[in-house]
Design a protein around this motif. Structure first.
Motif, mmCIF file in Angstrom:
data_model
loop_
_atom_site.group_PDB
_atom_site.id
_atom_site.type_symbol
_atom_site.label_atom_id
_atom_site.label_comp_id
_atom_site.label_asym_id
_atom_site.label_seq_id
_atom_site.Cartn_x
_atom_site.Cartn_y
_atom_site.Cartn_z
ATOM 1 N N GLU A 93 0.612 -1.280 -0.123
ATOM 2 C CA GLU A 93 -0.026 -0.484 -0.103
ATOM 3 C C GLU A 93 0.942 1.076 0.238
ATOM 4 N N ASP A 95 0.487 5.243 -0.022
ATOM 5 C CA ASP A 95 -0.663 6.695 0.133
ATOM 6 C C ASP A 95 -0.468 8.045 0.291
ATOM 7 N N LYS A 113 -2.528 -0.886 -3.252
ATOM 8 C CA LYS A 113 -3.005 0.131 -3.044
ATOM 9 C C LYS A 113 -2.442 0.904 -3.815
ATOM 10 N N ILE A 115 -3.507 5.421 -4.024
ATOM 11 C CA ILE A 115 -3.568 6.024 -3.271
ATOM 12 C C ILE A 115 -3.475 7.935 -3.421
#
Length: 191
Positions: A93, A95, A113, A115
């Motif tokens: 992930e 972010d 992910k 993002i």
């Protein structure tokens, strides 16, 4: 300083800076790295399990035979990272990160992910990105070819160039007006 021990559990590293070093056979389990810098380092046979990297600078890293499970990068610069050298990558992930010039070619990364990131010139060629999330991410000049994007979410992503004829798009989510870019490369006229 480096890492004198071979295994670290629930430890926090703050402000650590390593450059041009080789780190071999280290295991980091539920560790947190805050404002650390790893530039032009080589990690060999290391494990990162349930780790968080916050506001770190990670540039030109070679993770040879490394394992990454449930690793989260938050507001970090992960530039020029060659993920293809790792042997296991699960539940990755990013972010609010910059992951420009990274290489994910030929990897299986279901559920990745990415993002609110800057992901410019990233190689996703022949990568399995099934159910991946790319919301609010700038994908300028990133490469998608024979990429499995089944169930992926590109809502509010921008600057992507995805050829609908050469990638797998099933139940893939896009939002307007960026979704019009999917028509590029088709021999059509829109009035």
């Amino acid at each position: 300083m480096g890492f004198p021990k071979t295994a670290y559990y629930r430890e926090t590293f703050t402000g650590l800076s390593l450059s041009n070093e080789t780190i071999t056979g280290r295991e980091f389990d539920e560790c947190e790295f805050i404002r650390c810098s790893f530039v032009d380092c080589k990690f060999e046979s290391c494990k990162f399990l349930s780790c968080r990297l916050v506001e770190c600078v990670i540039s030109a890293i070679k993770p040879v035979n490394c394992r990454f499970r449930e690793v989260k990068f938050l507001k970090s610069k992960v530039i020029g990272f060659d993920w293809t050298k790792a042997i296991v990558i699960e539940d990755l992930e990013f972010d609010g990160c910059q992951i420009n010039y990274s290489n994910f070619r030929l990897l299986k990364l279901p559920g990745i992910k990415i993002i609110d990131c800057e992901a410019k010139e990233v190689d996703f060629i022949e990568t399995d990105l099934t159910n991946g999330v790319f919301k609010k991410t700038d994908l300028e000049n990133s490469q998608f070819f024979k990429t499995n994007l089944t169930g992926a979410d590109f809502s509010s992503a921008r600057n992507y160039s995805i050829d609908v004829r050469n990638n797998i798009l099933k139940k893939t989510r896009f939002s307007m007006p960026e979704a019009l870019a999917l028509l590029d490369g088709l021999d059509i006229i829109i009035e």
